[in-house]
Design an enzyme around this catalytic site. Sequence first.
Site, PDB file in Angstrom:
ATOM      1  N   ASP A  36       0.825  -1.233   0.000  1.00  0.00           N
ATOM      2  CA  ASP A  36       0.000   0.000   0.000  1.00  0.00           C
ATOM      3  C   ASP A  36       0.846   1.264   0.000  1.00  0.00           C
ATOM      4  O   ASP A  36       0.504   2.245  -0.647  1.00  0.00           O
ATOM      5  CB  ASP A  36      -1.056   0.007   1.125  1.00  0.00           C
ATOM      6  N   GLY A 124      -2.956  -6.592  19.532  1.00  0.00           N
ATOM      7  CA  GLY A 124      -1.702  -7.067  18.949  1.00  0.00           C
ATOM      8  C   GLY A 124      -1.888  -8.125  17.879  1.00  0.00           C
ATOM      9  O   GLY A 124      -0.939  -8.802  17.498  1.00  0.00           O
ATOM     10  N   GLY A 126      -2.801  -7.690  14.774  1.00  0.00           N
ATOM     11  CA  GLY A 126      -2.576  -7.242  13.403  1.00  0.00           C
ATOM     12  C   GLY A 126      -3.883  -7.125  12.637  1.00  0.00           C
ATOM     13  O   GLY A 126      -3.908  -7.216  11.414  1.00  0.00           O
ATOM     14  N   SER A 128      -5.799  -4.456  12.992  1.00  0.00           N
ATOM     15  CA  SER A 128      -6.063  -3.009  12.918  1.00  0.00           C
ATOM     16  C   SER A 128      -6.920  -2.439  14.037  1.00  0.00           C
ATOM     17  O   SER A 128      -7.850  -1.665  13.794  1.00  0.00           O
ATOM     18  CB  SER A 128      -6.705  -2.647  11.577  1.00  0.00           C
ATOM     19  N   SER A 129      -6.585  -2.810  15.269  1.00  0.00           N
ATOM     20  CA  SER A 129      -7.303  -2.176  16.371  1.00  0.00           C
ATOM     21  C   SER A 129      -6.996  -0.681  16.417  1.00  0.00           C
ATOM     22  O   SER A 129      -7.860   0.126  16.734  1.00  0.00           O
ATOM     23  CB  SER A 129      -6.971  -2.848  17.702  1.00  0.00           C
ATOM     24  N   GLU A 167      -1.562   8.285  12.501  1.00  0.00           N
ATOM     25  CA  GLU A 167      -0.602   7.186  12.731  1.00  0.00           C
ATOM     26  C   GLU A 167       0.827   7.678  12.451  1.00  0.00           C
ATOM     27  O   GLU A 167       1.756   7.379  13.206  1.00  0.00           O
ATOM     28  CB  GLU A 167      -0.968   6.016  11.813  1.00  0.00           C
ATOM     29  N   ASP A 179      -5.372   0.087   6.146  1.00  0.00           N
ATOM     30  CA  ASP A 179      -6.146  -0.279   7.336  1.00  0.00           C
ATOM     31  C   ASP A 179      -7.268   0.719   7.606  1.00  0.00           C
ATOM     32  O   ASP A 179      -8.424   0.349   7.844  1.00  0.00           O
ATOM     33  CB  ASP A 179      -5.232  -0.347   8.571  1.00  0.00           C
ATOM     34  N   TYR A 229       8.839  -2.007  10.633  1.00  0.00           N
ATOM     35  CA  TYR A 229       7.917  -1.573   9.581  1.00  0.00           C
ATOM     36  C   TYR A 229       8.513  -0.413   8.789  1.00  0.00           C
ATOM     37  O   TYR A 229       8.586  -0.456   7.559  1.00  0.00           O
ATOM     38  CB  TYR A 229       6.573  -1.160  10.198  1.00  0.00           C
TER      39      TYR A 229
HETATM   40  C1  GLA Z   1       0.134  -2.534   8.372  1.00  0.00           C
HETATM   41  C2  GLA Z   1       0.015  -1.108   7.832  1.00  0.00           C
HETATM   42  C3  GLA Z   1      -0.663  -1.093   6.468  1.00  0.00           C
HETATM   43  C4  GLA Z   1      -0.004  -2.085   5.511  1.00  0.00           C
HETATM   44  C5  GLA Z   1       0.161  -3.450   6.171  1.00  0.00           C
HETATM   45  C6  GLA Z   1       0.931  -4.401   5.316  1.00  0.00           C
HETATM   46  O1  GLA Z   1      -1.117  -3.062   8.645  1.00  0.00           O
HETATM   47  O2  GLA Z   1      -0.704  -0.295   8.725  1.00  0.00           O
HETATM   48  O3  GLA Z   1      -0.663   0.210   5.934  1.00  0.00           O
HETATM   49  O4  GLA Z   1       1.225  -1.591   5.061  1.00  0.00           O
HETATM   50  O5  GLA Z   1       0.804  -3.353   7.430  1.00  0.00           O
HETATM   51  O6  GLA Z   1       0.262  -4.685   4.138  1.00  0.00           O
END
Ligand code: GLA
Length: 393
Positions: A36, A124, A126, A128-129, A167, A179, A229
């Site tokens: 993304d 935790g 992943g 998207s909380s 963020e 997300d 990241y």
């Molecule tokens: C996290 C980031 C997203 C995306 C994913 C990996 O969730 O917040 O923007 O980059 O990792 O696809």
Amino acid sequence: MTTQEMKKAFEEAYGRKAEKIYFAPGRVNLIGEHVDYQGGSVFPCALSFGAWLLIAPNAERVLRFKSLNMPQSYEIPIDAIAPQPDRAWCNYSLGCMDIIARRHPEAKLQNGYDLLYYGNVPAGAGLSSSAAMEVVTARAFTEEMGVVIADDKKYRTELALIGQECEHVYAGVMCGIMDQFASAQGKKDHAIYLNCDTLEFEHVPVKLDGIKVVITNTHSPHHLDSGAYNDRVSQCKLAVEQISKVKPIKFLAELTEEDWREVESAITDPIAHKRARHVVGEVARTAAAVEALKRGEIAYFGELMTASHVSLRDDFEVTGPELDALAEAAWQVEGVLGSRMTGGGFGGCTVSLVRDEAIETFKSFVGAEYEKKTGLKADFYVAEIGDGVMRLE
Ligand code: GLA
């Protein structure tokens, strides 16, 4: 927890009634991972779990933050909105208010508020909380601060952009838009095929006869700290810079697999080379997967999911032993069409397509293999694909 119980909790916390209630979902990404922020397309769905926010204005010109999940509460004067130290959870909320004001000069907090959050996205995992919390806050406070965007699609995209900027500025994670976009634009029983460069998107029905989307939690918290990241984000940027010497590009996602073969030798850094190879391959896989889903070729969709995991493991190096153990066990189960890590990686969850009749075997086999390899217990959720952010009351 029901909204009635949340309202009661609000009254207990603040001694008066909540005036409004909002909800924003978490997400699971089916395919299109770590593309993304390089202009690629992604394919996430909003989930039925997420974050709720109850609010009532107060006369004291302060923002009071409480959560039914976190023990800390905060009190911040409305004229002193700034990032708080020690990774304070209220940063996700304060950040959105700040970003709303920065992006919309007409927007203003007229008075203080009492806020109560509740979330049921496993922490935790992943899923998207934090995006759910950002988007629910952006939804509530664009309204409170007087931002008016009549077109609903544009409004929701703006909510996602506010969340993403929050963020970046308040959490220091240079994330892409996926997300927050999924949380804002989700649609029941649909995935979102989103071009992260243009922000054009399409809702694609997820019609899977006799097949479920199963999310498996490693219970190994994903350490989506800014470190690993943001490193990936920089490594991809380096690849773009080096490729641009032979073929000017803005994003890796502009390259077809054929272009890649012509330009890959321009990348002199071996790590950046691997990262870029993942992005180019993942963009092609995602396009193929969406086409496959539209044609009802779910088996092929599943194979592409599995190939996505392999690339994230070998080239992007964001899986780690827990996610690999889950995916590799899933691939052995008859009736599993595909399985991959979802989200940022380094822990968190996998997403798998599993035939109804194989679900019980899947849970017991994958659960046992995972525990044998890691000593941890996995959790399984059959995903319910839900709507994007909304005001409930
Ligand atoms: C996290 C980031 C997203 C995306 C994913 C990996 O969730 O917040 O923007 O980059 O990792 O696809």
